[in-house]
Design a protein around this motif. Structure first.
Motif, PDB file in Angstrom:
ATOM      1  N   ASN A 137      -8.336  -7.028  -5.380  1.00  0.00           N
ATOM      2  CA  ASN A 137      -9.337  -5.954  -5.374  1.00  0.00           C
ATOM      3  C   ASN A 137      -8.694  -4.611  -5.038  1.00  0.00           C
ATOM      4  O   ASN A 137      -9.026  -3.588  -5.638  1.00  0.00           O
ATOM      5  CB  ASN A 137     -10.456  -6.258  -4.381  1.00  0.00           C
ATOM      6  N   MET A 138      -7.780  -4.619  -4.065  1.00  0.00           N
ATOM      7  CA  MET A 138      -7.102  -3.392  -3.679  1.00  0.00           C
ATOM      8  C   MET A 138      -6.267  -2.854  -4.837  1.00  0.00           C
ATOM      9  O   MET A 138      -6.241  -1.651  -5.091  1.00  0.00           O
ATOM     10  CB  MET A 138      -6.224  -3.627  -2.456  1.00  0.00           C
ATOM     11  N   LYS A 139      -5.593  -3.746  -5.546  1.00  0.00           N
ATOM     12  CA  LYS A 139      -4.777  -3.338  -6.693  1.00  0.00           C
ATOM     13  C   LYS A 139      -5.653  -2.670  -7.751  1.00  0.00           C
ATOM     14  O   LYS A 139      -5.305  -1.619  -8.286  1.00  0.00           O
ATOM     15  CB  LYS A 139      -4.066  -4.544  -7.297  1.00  0.00           C
ATOM     16  N   GLN A 140      -6.803  -3.261  -8.051  1.00  0.00           N
ATOM     17  CA  GLN A 140      -7.729  -2.685  -9.031  1.00  0.00           C
ATOM     18  C   GLN A 140      -8.240  -1.325  -8.556  1.00  0.00           C
ATOM     19  O   GLN A 140      -8.320  -0.371  -9.339  1.00  0.00           O
ATOM     20  CB  GLN A 140      -8.919  -3.623  -9.275  1.00  0.00           C
ATOM     21  N   GLU A 141      -8.593  -1.239  -7.282  1.00  0.00           N
ATOM     22  CA  GLU A 141      -9.117   0.001  -6.711  1.00  0.00           C
ATOM     23  C   GLU A 141      -8.071   1.121  -6.797  1.00  0.00           C
ATOM     24  O   GLU A 141      -8.380   2.237  -7.213  1.00  0.00           O
ATOM     25  CB  GLU A 141      -9.505  -0.253  -5.251  1.00  0.00           C
ATOM     26  N   VAL A 142      -6.839   0.819  -6.412  1.00  0.00           N
ATOM     27  CA  VAL A 142      -5.765   1.815  -6.458  1.00  0.00           C
ATOM     28  C   VAL A 142      -5.495   2.232  -7.896  1.00  0.00           C
ATOM     29  O   VAL A 142      -5.352   3.418  -8.190  1.00  0.00           O
ATOM     30  CB  VAL A 142      -4.487   1.277  -5.768  1.00  0.00           C
ATOM     31  N   ALA A 143      -5.428   1.284  -8.806  1.00  0.00           N
ATOM     32  CA  ALA A 143      -5.194   1.600 -10.212  1.00  0.00           C
ATOM     33  C   ALA A 143      -6.287   2.521 -10.746  1.00  0.00           C
ATOM     34  O   ALA A 143      -5.997   3.497 -11.449  1.00  0.00           O
ATOM     35  CB  ALA A 143      -5.108   0.323 -11.041  1.00  0.00           C
ATOM     36  N   ASN A 144      -7.541   2.229 -10.397  1.00  0.00           N
ATOM     37  CA  ASN A 144      -8.650   3.078 -10.829  1.00  0.00           C
ATOM     38  C   ASN A 144      -8.513   4.488 -10.271  1.00  0.00           C
ATOM     39  O   ASN A 144      -8.745   5.469 -10.974  1.00  0.00           O
ATOM     40  CB  ASN A 144      -9.993   2.474 -10.424  1.00  0.00           C
ATOM     41  N   GLU A 145      -8.140   4.607  -8.986  1.00  0.00           N
ATOM     42  CA  GLU A 145      -7.946   5.916  -8.365  1.00  0.00           C
ATOM     43  C   GLU A 145      -6.853   6.707  -9.079  1.00  0.00           C
ATOM     44  O   GLU A 145      -6.942   7.930  -9.184  1.00  0.00           O
ATOM     45  CB  GLU A 145      -7.556   5.765  -6.893  1.00  0.00           C
ATOM     46  N   LEU A 146      -5.829   6.005  -9.551  1.00  0.00           N
ATOM     47  CA  LEU A 146      -4.696   6.657 -10.202  1.00  0.00           C
ATOM     48  C   LEU A 146      -4.910   6.842 -11.699  1.00  0.00           C
ATOM     49  O   LEU A 146      -4.067   7.428 -12.377  1.00  0.00           O
ATOM     50  CB  LEU A 146      -3.426   5.831  -9.961  1.00  0.00           C
ATOM     51  N   GLY A 147      -6.020   6.325 -12.221  1.00  0.00           N
ATOM     52  CA  GLY A 147      -6.321   6.464 -13.643  1.00  0.00           C
ATOM     53  C   GLY A 147      -5.524   5.515 -14.524  1.00  0.00           C
ATOM     54  O   GLY A 147      -5.299   5.795 -15.700  1.00  0.00           O
ATOM     55  N   ILE A 148      -5.090   4.395 -13.942  1.00  0.00           N
ATOM     56  CA  ILE A 148      -4.315   3.398 -14.687  1.00  0.00           C
ATOM     57  C   ILE A 148      -5.226   2.206 -14.973  1.00  0.00           C
ATOM     58  O   ILE A 148      -5.861   1.682 -14.064  1.00  0.00           O
ATOM     59  CB  ILE A 148      -3.082   2.951 -13.879  1.00  0.00           C
TER      60      ILE A 148
END
Length: 68
Positions: A20-31
């Protein structure tokens, strides 16, 4: 030479939270990440996601240790 994968979860109960954290960070970074395999993203993007995750985990631990 053995084929050891050091990319493993040391606390199996944390697997879902890490995902979940990986998805959240990726979304924040636009990836954009897909469920499962993401071999299509660049090494730069993967490193950016992982580095940001580590930064957030260290920040959370520092806050925990300081009592905040």
């Amino acid at each position: 030479m053995s084929n050891r994968n050091s990319n493993r979860i040391n606390v199996p109960e944390a697997r879902k939270a890490m995902s979940n954290m990986k998805q959240e960070v990726a979304n924040e970074l636009g990836i954009t990440l897909n469920e499962g395999y993401n071999g299509n993203i660049s090494a730069k993007d993967a490193g950016y996601i992982g580095g940001t995750m580590v930064k957030k985990m260290i920040e959370a631990q520092e806050k925990s240790m300081s009592g905040k």
